[in-house]
Motif scaffolding. Structure first.
Motif, PDB file in Angstrom:
ATOM      1  N   GLN A  29       0.844  -1.192   0.000  1.00  0.00           N
ATOM      2  CA  GLN A  29       0.000   0.000   0.000  1.00  0.00           C
ATOM      3  C   GLN A  29       0.882   1.247   0.000  1.00  0.00           C
ATOM      4  O   GLN A  29       2.029   1.207   0.432  1.00  0.00           O
ATOM      5  N   ASP A  32      -0.597   7.792   2.409  1.00  0.00           N
ATOM      6  CA  ASP A  32      -1.388   8.873   1.833  1.00  0.00           C
ATOM      7  C   ASP A  32      -0.912  10.264   2.227  1.00  0.00           C
ATOM      8  O   ASP A  32      -1.463  11.256   1.773  1.00  0.00           O
ATOM      9  N   THR A  33       0.128  10.345   3.054  1.00  0.00           N
ATOM     10  CA  THR A  33       0.707  11.645   3.413  1.00  0.00           C
ATOM     11  C   THR A  33       2.227  11.529   3.426  1.00  0.00           C
ATOM     12  O   THR A  33       2.781  10.442   3.564  1.00  0.00           O
ATOM     13  N   ASP A  88      -0.288  16.482   2.462  1.00  0.00           N
ATOM     14  CA  ASP A  88      -1.448  15.605   2.598  1.00  0.00           C
ATOM     15  C   ASP A  88      -2.044  15.323   1.220  1.00  0.00           C
ATOM     16  O   ASP A  88      -1.416  15.594   0.199  1.00  0.00           O
ATOM     17  N   HIS A  89      -3.265  14.808   1.165  1.00  0.00           N
ATOM     18  CA  HIS A  89      -3.868  14.386  -0.098  1.00  0.00           C
ATOM     19  C   HIS A  89      -4.159  15.539  -1.066  1.00  0.00           C
ATOM     20  O   HIS A  89      -4.372  15.302  -2.243  1.00  0.00           O
ATOM     21  N   ARG A 119       4.641  14.167  -4.501  1.00  0.00           N
ATOM     22  CA  ARG A 119       3.613  13.184  -4.832  1.00  0.00           C
ATOM     23  C   ARG A 119       3.397  13.202  -6.336  1.00  0.00           C
ATOM     24  O   ARG A 119       3.187  14.253  -6.940  1.00  0.00           O
ATOM     25  N   GLY A 122      -0.449  10.101  -7.405  1.00  0.00           N
ATOM     26  CA  GLY A 122      -1.050   9.622  -6.163  1.00  0.00           C
ATOM     27  C   GLY A 122      -0.102   8.956  -5.187  1.00  0.00           C
ATOM     28  O   GLY A 122      -0.527   8.533  -4.115  1.00  0.00           O
ATOM     29  N   GLN A 123       1.176   8.845  -5.521  1.00  0.00           N
ATOM     30  CA  GLN A 123       2.138   8.190  -4.629  1.00  0.00           C
ATOM     31  C   GLN A 123       3.180   9.182  -4.146  1.00  0.00           C
ATOM     32  O   GLN A 123       3.734   9.946  -4.932  1.00  0.00           O
TER      33      GLN A 123
END
Length: 143
Positions: A29, A32-33, A88-89, A119, A122-123
């Motif tokens: 996985q 996400d931050t 963050d996202h 990022r 998305g990664q």
């Protein structure tokens, strides 16, 4: 180092490894931050997971090889997040300042670094870091 199901995560979050950094290191996985990536990379150092460290290092700054020094056994003692900015996202960049304590050959050491993260698709990836030469300021300390 082998972690058991109920062992606290080495990153110092207070959660157990299987629900903290375990999904990133063991199940593929993506954090996400930027701070979660920072914590999982610290855990990868503790567990000597060179594969994860290389996978989460941005291709523009990643070395071809990153052999963890097996001869000079490093005992990681703890991680303290000093501050985080963005990451963050909603962001594509983030900073995480941290202090990691460790011992090599019985001698205590501290790594105080401000790491930059990016990022892409998305990664989150570790980009680079600046090592501090002075102690981190406390939140209530004046400049």
């Amino acid at each position: 180092m082998n972690l058991k199901l109920n062992d606290s995560c080495p990153c110092g979050s207070g959660d157990v490894y299987p629900v903290c950094c375990g999904p990133y290191l063991d199940q593929g996985q993506s954090p996400d931050t930027a701070q979660r990536l920072m914590r999982s990379r610290y855990t990868a150092y503790v567990l000597q997971r060179e594969d994860y460290l290389l996978h989460t290092w941005h291709r523009s700054t990643r070395p071809e090889q990153f052999p963890l020094d097996q001869e000079a056994v490093t005992k990681w003692l703890g991680l303290k997040i000093v501050r985080s900015e963005a990451g963050d996202h909603r962001d594509n960049e983030g900073l995480v300042e941290f202090v990691a304590r460790y011992k090599i050959g019985g001698t205590a050491q501290r790594l105080h670094e401000t790491s930059r993260f990016v990022r892409e698709e998305g990664q989150w990836f570790y980009l680079d870091g600046r090592i501090a030469t002075s102690k981190p300021k406390r939140k209530n300390q004046r400049d």
